[in-house]
Design an enzyme around this catalytic site. Sequence first.
Site, PDB file in Angstrom:
ATOM      1  N   GLU A 243      17.216  -2.510  -5.907  1.00 24.04           N
ATOM      2  CA  GLU A 243      17.120  -1.943  -4.558  1.00 24.04           C
ATOM      3  C   GLU A 243      15.854  -2.540  -3.956  1.00 24.04           C
ATOM      4  OE1 GLU A 243      19.224  -0.019  -3.053  1.00 24.04           O
ATOM      5  OE2 GLU A 243      20.460   0.767  -4.673  1.00 24.04           O
ATOM      6  N   CYS A 277      11.777   1.073   3.418  1.00 21.91           N
ATOM      7  CA  CYS A 277      12.668  -0.067   3.135  1.00 21.91           C
ATOM      8  C   CYS A 277      13.755  -0.154   4.187  1.00 21.91           C
ATOM      9  CB  CYS A 277      13.264   0.060   1.742  1.00 21.91           C
ATOM     10  SG  CYS A 277      14.093   1.629   1.456  1.00 21.91           S
TER      11      CYS A 277
HETATM   12  P1  NAD Z   1       6.629  -4.026  -5.744  1.00 24.52           P
HETATM   13  O1  NAD Z   1       7.763  -4.966  -5.950  1.00 24.52           O
HETATM   14  O2  NAD Z   1       5.280  -4.586  -5.551  1.00 24.52           O
HETATM   15  O3  NAD Z   1       6.488  -3.013  -6.978  1.00 24.52           O
HETATM   16  C1  NAD Z   1       7.539  -2.159  -7.373  1.00 24.52           C
HETATM   17  C2  NAD Z   1       7.341  -1.751  -8.816  1.00 24.52           C
HETATM   18  O4  NAD Z   1       7.486  -2.897  -9.650  1.00 24.52           O
HETATM   19  C3  NAD Z   1       5.958  -1.155  -9.136  1.00 24.52           C
HETATM   20  O5  NAD Z   1       6.132  -0.066 -10.003  1.00 24.52           O
HETATM   21  C4  NAD Z   1       5.266  -2.313  -9.839  1.00 24.52           C
HETATM   22  O6  NAD Z   1       4.264  -1.907 -10.738  1.00 24.52           O
HETATM   23  C5  NAD Z   1       6.415  -2.949 -10.586  1.00 24.52           C
HETATM   24  N1  NAD Z   1       6.207  -4.352 -10.965  1.00 24.52           N
HETATM   25  C6  NAD Z   1       5.407  -5.274 -10.383  1.00 24.52           C
HETATM   26  N2  NAD Z   1       5.510  -6.459 -11.033  1.00 24.52           N
HETATM   27  C7  NAD Z   1       6.393  -6.284 -12.037  1.00 24.52           C
HETATM   28  C8  NAD Z   1       6.931  -7.143 -13.045  1.00 24.52           C
HETATM   29  N3  NAD Z   1       6.583  -8.413 -13.136  1.00 24.52           N
HETATM   30  N4  NAD Z   1       7.824  -6.631 -13.915  1.00 24.52           N
HETATM   31  C9  NAD Z   1       8.209  -5.328 -13.818  1.00 24.52           C
HETATM   32  N5  NAD Z   1       7.735  -4.469 -12.896  1.00 24.52           N
HETATM   33  C10 NAD Z   1       6.843  -4.941 -12.001  1.00 24.52           C
HETATM   34  O7  NAD Z   1       7.059  -3.110  -4.523  1.00 24.52           O
HETATM   35  P2  NAD Z   1       6.221  -1.953  -3.807  1.00 24.52           P
HETATM   36  O8  NAD Z   1       5.138  -2.573  -3.003  1.00 24.52           O
HETATM   37  O9  NAD Z   1       5.868  -0.893  -4.775  1.00 24.52           O
HETATM   38  O10 NAD Z   1       7.313  -1.336  -2.834  1.00 24.52           O
HETATM   39  C11 NAD Z   1       7.579  -1.840  -1.568  1.00 24.52           C
HETATM   40  C12 NAD Z   1       8.861  -2.636  -1.559  1.00 24.52           C
HETATM   41  O11 NAD Z   1       9.912  -1.828  -2.056  1.00 24.52           O
HETATM   42  C13 NAD Z   1       9.288  -3.047  -0.170  1.00 24.52           C
HETATM   43  O12 NAD Z   1       9.814  -4.353  -0.193  1.00 24.52           O
HETATM   44  C14 NAD Z   1      10.373  -2.042   0.160  1.00 24.52           C
HETATM   45  O13 NAD Z   1      11.270  -2.477   1.148  1.00 24.52           O
HETATM   46  C15 NAD Z   1      11.026  -1.887  -1.163  1.00 24.52           C
HETATM   47  N6  NAD Z   1      11.778  -0.635  -1.259  1.00 24.52           N
HETATM   48  C16 NAD Z   1      13.148  -0.710  -1.346  1.00 24.52           C
HETATM   49  C17 NAD Z   1      13.899   0.463  -1.387  1.00 24.52           C
HETATM   50  C18 NAD Z   1      15.401   0.429  -1.503  1.00 24.52           C
HETATM   51  O14 NAD Z   1      15.986   1.449  -1.827  1.00 24.52           O
HETATM   52  N7  NAD Z   1      16.084  -0.674  -1.249  1.00 24.52           N
HETATM   53  C19 NAD Z   1      13.252   1.696  -1.357  1.00 24.52           C
HETATM   54  C20 NAD Z   1      11.874   1.737  -1.268  1.00 24.52           C
HETATM   55  C21 NAD Z   1      11.150   0.553  -1.226  1.00 24.52           C
END
Ligand code: NAD
Length: 496
Positions: A243, A277
Amino acid sequence: MTSVKPATTGERTTFDSLDPATDEVVGTFPVHAAADVEAAVERARAASSWWAGLGFAGREERLRRWKNVLTTRSAQLAELVHAETGKPHGDAMLEIVLAIDHTAWAAKHARKVLGPQRRAAGLLMANQAATVEYQPLGVVGVIGPWNYPVFTPMGSIAYALAAGNAVVFKPSEYTPGVGRWLAESFAEVVPEQPVFAVVTGFGETGAALCRSGVDKLAFTGSPGTGRKIMAACAETLTPVLIEAGGKDALLVDADADVAAAADAAVWGGMSNAGQTCVGVERVYVHERVYDEFVAKVVDVASTVRAGSDASAKIGPITMPAQLSVIRRHIADALSRGGRALVGGEDAVGDRFVQPTVLVDVPEDSAAVREETFGPTLTIAKVHDMDEAVAKANDSRYGLASTVFSKARGMELARRLRSGMTSVNSVISFAGIPSFGGVGDSGFGRIHGQEGLREFARAKAIARQRFRPPLLLTTFDRSPKTDAKVAKLINLLHGKR
Ligand code: NAD
């Protein structure tokens, strides 16, 4: 400037989660290493058999009790969400309310959606009773973002639990307290086994969860991290649900309720300081109502202020690194002929970003193509709704969209390449069972029937009721039987 600070206390590496409005420490959490994550998954695996053994009724009863705990203590949870993300208390409550409602849905419908279903066996297999049922996968790993730290991961957690799985959850490093709160509240109603565990830390902890042997990994976050997750999960052929982000468009047709559309555009684009998002980032407006719409958006957006006081409608930018992205998008738009009717470059401060409404922005600029994740809107004039649909669809992303139109709402909604669309309201699909995107916005669904089935494997069972007149699955099959089968299939399917 706020940040999540890693620090070493004694032997263990820890980090602080901070209030983004004040930099006050909200809590200190361990950075779990790969061995910690593997141990958590191993414990969860043992717990998963016990949880699956409770059956649909037993799990429904526990999930209902958890839902009650979430409801009665929602103000406390909202306070924690507010402290870790900076969003206003009311907005925190809104995401909690939606999460509670989805948890109730999952608990109530799991048996119906996942329990044994009879299938017609067909004429050739008429002697068989056929069923398909959906069994738990085992342990589901969930990795979540910070922007909706309850609503978003709960879409996976509650549905995976309802489907009979144990869960190990890695919340964002910006909202670890919310993750821990959720697991502790669940343990109050399921004290017997560690069915729902939390591991905390940064990307490395998440990567360890991908490699820990979980049976599925449900990720919500940015597309860039989603790619890393898929690569890590590919090593063990662990299936993934992604997502990811969006660049959602809102379309305004010539016959639309312009005031309602303007209100929706401003709330959809600027609530939670644009860190949504499924937030509205681009608006395409029919030329006949463009001037009226823009004037109304300016009026409404001018009443929205970012701050940390009680009257502020939006809070700080939770993740400090996002400030430079928002600044770059606004600067790029303005340097390429765009105009700011509200806000502008000065709107981006050290913690807060004030609402910014941009017009005349070229379609190939960063503010139109990349996820901004700030309280900004670009508004473009279109000659007709075909142009609006074409421009809305010209994006790598495909999460959600919005249409305001009296006569053509459903038609336009169907033509938009996105996983969800609201017609004549904004972000309403978030409360409705089925959520997910396409393209860089990811794949798979949370919520609803599809969301339950994401966390289960289909199991087909064929039970012979009586010996068939034509026995097909034997070496004793005679040429006469083969001839009868050929005749039968010709009768069934050979006619034009
Ligand atoms: P992010 O991708 O930076 O981090 C998300 C999660 O992934 C965090 O818990 C982080 O610690 C973890 N992570 C980071 N690197 C990783 C790796 N290499 N391996 C495994 N896990 C790792 O995103 P964010 O800044 O926390 O959230 C914002 C983003 O999320 C935006 O792009 C937003 O649009 C999206 N989002 C999507 C939805 C949806 O339902 N489609 C909902 C909410 C947010």
